[in-house]
Design a protein around this motif. Structure first.
Motif, PDB file in Angstrom:
ATOM      1  N   ASP A  23      -2.590  -2.666   1.060  1.00  0.00           N
ATOM      2  CA  ASP A  23      -1.328  -2.504   0.343  1.00  0.00           C
ATOM      3  C   ASP A  23      -0.240  -3.418   0.911  1.00  0.00           C
ATOM      4  O   ASP A  23       0.539  -4.000   0.151  1.00  0.00           O
ATOM      5  CB  ASP A  23      -0.878  -1.043   0.400  1.00  0.00           C
ATOM      6  N   ARG A  27       1.797  -6.373  -1.261  1.00  0.00           N
ATOM      7  CA  ARG A  27       3.237  -6.246  -1.513  1.00  0.00           C
ATOM      8  C   ARG A  27       3.959  -7.567  -1.343  1.00  0.00           C
ATOM      9  O   ARG A  27       3.557  -8.410  -0.553  1.00  0.00           O
ATOM     10  CB  ARG A  27       3.871  -5.238  -0.555  1.00  0.00           C
ATOM     11  N   TRP A  37       4.375  -4.881   9.944  1.00  0.00           N
ATOM     12  CA  TRP A  37       3.672  -3.711   9.418  1.00  0.00           C
ATOM     13  C   TRP A  37       2.196  -3.747   9.792  1.00  0.00           C
ATOM     14  O   TRP A  37       1.613  -2.732  10.179  1.00  0.00           O
ATOM     15  CB  TRP A  37       3.817  -3.615   7.897  1.00  0.00           C
ATOM     16  N   TYR A  52       4.106   3.878   7.433  1.00  0.00           N
ATOM     17  CA  TYR A  52       4.163   2.877   6.363  1.00  0.00           C
ATOM     18  C   TYR A  52       4.256   3.530   4.994  1.00  0.00           C
ATOM     19  O   TYR A  52       5.102   3.161   4.186  1.00  0.00           O
ATOM     20  CB  TYR A  52       2.949   1.946   6.417  1.00  0.00           C
ATOM     21  N   ASP A  55       7.608   5.191   4.463  1.00  0.00           N
ATOM     22  CA  ASP A  55       8.640   4.197   4.194  1.00  0.00           C
ATOM     23  C   ASP A  55       8.495   3.628   2.789  1.00  0.00           C
ATOM     24  O   ASP A  55       9.477   3.364   2.116  1.00  0.00           O
ATOM     25  CB  ASP A  55       8.563   3.065   5.232  1.00  0.00           C
ATOM     26  N   ARG A  56       7.278   3.462   2.351  1.00  0.00           N
ATOM     27  CA  ARG A  56       7.034   2.922   1.003  1.00  0.00           C
ATOM     28  C   ARG A  56       7.532   3.901  -0.068  1.00  0.00           C
ATOM     29  O   ARG A  56       8.130   3.500  -1.048  1.00  0.00           O
ATOM     30  CB  ARG A  56       5.553   2.659   0.820  1.00  0.00           C
ATOM     31  N   TYR A  59      11.271   3.803  -0.031  1.00  0.00           N
ATOM     32  CA  TYR A  59      11.756   2.553  -0.581  1.00  0.00           C
ATOM     33  C   TYR A  59      11.747   2.569  -2.098  1.00  0.00           C
ATOM     34  O   TYR A  59      12.616   1.999  -2.743  1.00  0.00           O
ATOM     35  CB  TYR A  59      10.893   1.384  -0.071  1.00  0.00           C
ATOM     36  N   ARG A  60      10.769   3.232  -2.702  1.00  0.00           N
ATOM     37  CA  ARG A  60      10.675   3.296  -4.176  1.00  0.00           C
ATOM     38  C   ARG A  60      11.845   4.053  -4.790  1.00  0.00           C
ATOM     39  O   ARG A  60      12.274   3.761  -5.880  1.00  0.00           O
ATOM     40  CB  ARG A  60       9.383   3.970  -4.595  1.00  0.00           C
TER      41      ARG A  60
END
Length: 61
Positions: A23, A27, A37, A52, A55-56, A59-60
C-alpha cells in the motif's frame, strides 16, 4: 484450539506488514515519506503496520 490461534496470529503478523508495504508503494507520497514508512514497517512490523493504517484512515477523513 490454541494451535489455531497461534497460527492465525502468525499469519496476521506476516500479512499485515506485507500489505502495508504494498500500500505504501502504491500511494502517491513523497519519496522520503515512502522511505520513512517502509523503514518503520520493516523494523517494527506489527506496530508499524498498525500505526500506518491508523494514519491512513485518519488522513482520509
Amino acid at each position: 484450539m490454541i494451535f489455531d490461534i497461534w497460527l492465525l496470529t502468525k499469519i496476521v503478523a506476516i500479512l499485515l506488514p506485507a500489505i502495508a508495504i504494498i500500500d505504501i508503494l502504491k500511494r502517491k507520497l513523497l519519496a522520503i515519506d515512502k522511505l520513512i514508512w517502509i523503514l518503520l514497517v520493516a523494523f517494527v512490523p506489527f506496530i508499524g503496520s498498525i500505526i500506518y493504517f491508523y494514519d491512513r484512515i485518519k488522513y482520509r477523513k
